[in-house]
Design a protein around this motif. Sequence first.
Motif, PDB file in Angstrom:
ATOM      1  N   ASN A 171       0.767  -1.182  -0.077  1.00  0.00           N
ATOM      2  CA  ASN A 171       0.050   0.051  -0.136  1.00  0.00           C
ATOM      3  C   ASN A 171       0.937   1.240   0.036  1.00  0.00           C
ATOM      4  O   ASN A 171       0.607   2.220  -0.573  1.00  0.00           O
ATOM      5  N   GLU A 172       2.025   1.222   0.863  1.00  0.00           N
ATOM      6  CA  GLU A 172       2.716   2.283   0.784  1.00  0.00           C
ATOM      7  C   GLU A 172       3.530   2.812  -0.485  1.00  0.00           C
ATOM      8  O   GLU A 172       3.699   3.662  -0.868  1.00  0.00           O
ATOM      9  N   LEU A 173       3.998   1.463  -1.236  1.00  0.00           N
ATOM     10  CA  LEU A 173       4.945   1.586  -2.439  1.00  0.00           C
ATOM     11  C   LEU A 173       3.912   1.522  -3.946  1.00  0.00           C
ATOM     12  O   LEU A 173       4.165   1.950  -4.656  1.00  0.00           O
ATOM     13  N   HIS A 174       2.518   1.564  -3.273  1.00  0.00           N
ATOM     14  CA  HIS A 174       1.609   1.341  -4.440  1.00  0.00           C
ATOM     15  C   HIS A 174       1.701   0.470  -5.669  1.00  0.00           C
ATOM     16  O   HIS A 174       2.223   0.542  -6.780  1.00  0.00           O
ATOM     17  N   ALA A 175       2.022  -1.066  -5.102  1.00  0.00           N
ATOM     18  CA  ALA A 175       2.421  -2.068  -5.764  1.00  0.00           C
ATOM     19  C   ALA A 175       1.204  -2.489  -6.762  1.00  0.00           C
ATOM     20  O   ALA A 175       0.073  -1.928  -6.673  1.00  0.00           O
ATOM     21  N   ASP A 176       1.402  -3.461  -7.672  1.00  0.00           N
ATOM     22  CA  ASP A 176       0.665  -3.665  -8.722  1.00  0.00           C
ATOM     23  C   ASP A 176      -0.708  -4.000  -7.921  1.00  0.00           C
ATOM     24  O   ASP A 176      -0.711  -4.773  -7.075  1.00  0.00           O
ATOM     25  N   LEU A 435      12.178  -9.216  -8.322  1.00  0.00           N
ATOM     26  CA  LEU A 435      10.891  -9.917  -8.998  1.00  0.00           C
ATOM     27  C   LEU A 435      10.806  -8.834 -10.053  1.00  0.00           C
ATOM     28  O   LEU A 435       9.828  -9.422 -10.850  1.00  0.00           O
ATOM     29  N   ASN A 436      11.081  -7.583 -10.036  1.00  0.00           N
ATOM     30  CA  ASN A 436      10.372  -6.616 -11.034  1.00  0.00           C
ATOM     31  C   ASN A 436       9.081  -6.507 -11.139  1.00  0.00           C
ATOM     32  O   ASN A 436       8.400  -6.318 -12.398  1.00  0.00           O
TER      33      ASN A 436
END
Length: 605
Positions: A171-176, A435-436
């Motif tokens: 949530n903090e990094l706005h992942a996929d 893991l890109n």
Amino acid sequence: MQAEVFRGLIVGVILRYGTPATSGRDKSLSCTQEDRAFSTLLVNVSGKFFEYTLKGEISPGKINSVEQNDMLRKVTFDPEVFFNILLPPIIFHAGYSLKKRHFFRNLGSILAYAFLGTAVSCFIIGNLMYGVVKLMKIMGQLSDKFYYTDCLFFGAIISATDPVTVLAIFNELHADVDLYALLFGESVLNDAVAIVLSSSIVAYQPAGLNTHAFDAAAFFKSVGIFLGIFSGSFTMGAVTGVVTALVTKFTKLHCFPLLETALFFLMSWSTFLLAEACGFTGVVAVLFCGITQAHYTYNNLSVESRSRTKQLFEVLHFLAENFIFSYMGLALFTFQKHVFSPIFIIGAFVAIFLGRAAHIYPLSFFLNLGRRHKIGWNFQHMMMFSGLRGAMAFALAIRDTASYARQMMFTTTLLIVFFTVWIIGGGTTPMLSWLNIRVGVDPDQDPPPNNDSFQVLQGDGPDSARGNRTKQESAWIFRLWYSFDHNYLKPILTHSGPPLTTTLPAWCGLLARCLTSPQVYDNQEPLREEDSDFILTEGDLTLTYGDSTVTANGSSSSHTASTSLEGSRRMKSSSEEVLERDLGMGDQKVSSRGTRLVFPLEDNA
């Protein structure tokens, strides 16, 4: 969560080794004629009666250290406190804050991971641990009974994932967003499945003298208990949510926001009590109550109540979860019945790893056969890595520590939770980079399409980009009930949707007029939720540039330079029309200047 666990460890060390002994016992009395312990004991001392309650059994080697354990008893909570007070707000918040747009897009995969995956993980871990127990027995490391059903019970409680640390980082990094939805959805439903599965294993009672042997009738009875408890809890939660929606719709509670918020809270909490009183699982009922409340009742609340309910349950969730993680650190030193077995602990780590692998990779392979947007290897590796154990596994383990086997399970579960929270939780950010996996993604942004769809590099705005979603990219389970929900349930339970006079048969006219909210007739545009899932049928979207027209299914024809919707030239159902109006792409033609590049992309998943 690492900080809360660490603080709990510090407090536990202080209480365990830094508090002076207190004396409250003069001598021990022997009751050799009794063959069992009494839960309550009345003692006559010089004509005065004193009542004593059972604290638990004390081993002969610790009889002289009872005074030192007085403080530890005071900081040891009743296990039912966790299950009945602290877990419900955590689970309700998970359902109430659910982002339905991404959840329903991956609903089929989430259900497969949560139900089938948890069952597979439970039986793999249970059977592997049974082998470990047999090895311990051969090596003389087992000092009491440890049955196969105990191993299955351990497999059920340790299969409850709680990737709260990983999801917080996501949530903090706005992942996929799809990866977030898969992990979050699995953990939410997985907790419910683990609770009911563990209850079903406990209820396994074969006929005959050997109560731990396999019995086909008892097995199928346990399966029936699982289905009955889960379906009953689901129904109880959904019904309570529906009743709350009807109350908030047909009354003037919105004129009294404080009373409305209080009633919403009490109705939601009463779901837990009602389910427990009926013999179901209250935590599961609360989960589905939260999902129903978010889908229907939330639309009927006043603006103040919407904000208050969100903030109220967010605060309760935060406090309960932090308290549980702090108490985990405390329990490592204050719990007085730990059974540390290195062989069992190492075997548990290996079994969990193998169970998670057998859960994620085979299911992902079969799910990808039917998914347009594939679950890539990097997603699968991240889901494998993110299988943390947390509050739910701890609460299930501490609920029953009466036997030697359950005490060993609790100690092992505690160590597994510490390891996964600290090591795996701390390695989430490096793993995302390795893991890109995309970060910095807008939650409302759609994932990159595969080679069966198209990407618009230069569009007219966010609505245009969102319009490129095709119906096939939403879970087919969701599409089956969407029209029914939009045409009937939403108008009955909320102030949105089409009037029931247009969707119900003519002979239901009186009922339709009674159930349809006046706001539906007053508002030209139906209300919609911010996180609602928008779906279009394949072929509805037609992108044109120059003299060529390209549809969503790849066909082309000669056309004028414009962008239009092919579906607007034919009759549409009311739900499709509402969706197009929500997208701003109804019967109007949308013109654009410049060149719009449209081409197939290779599947990068």
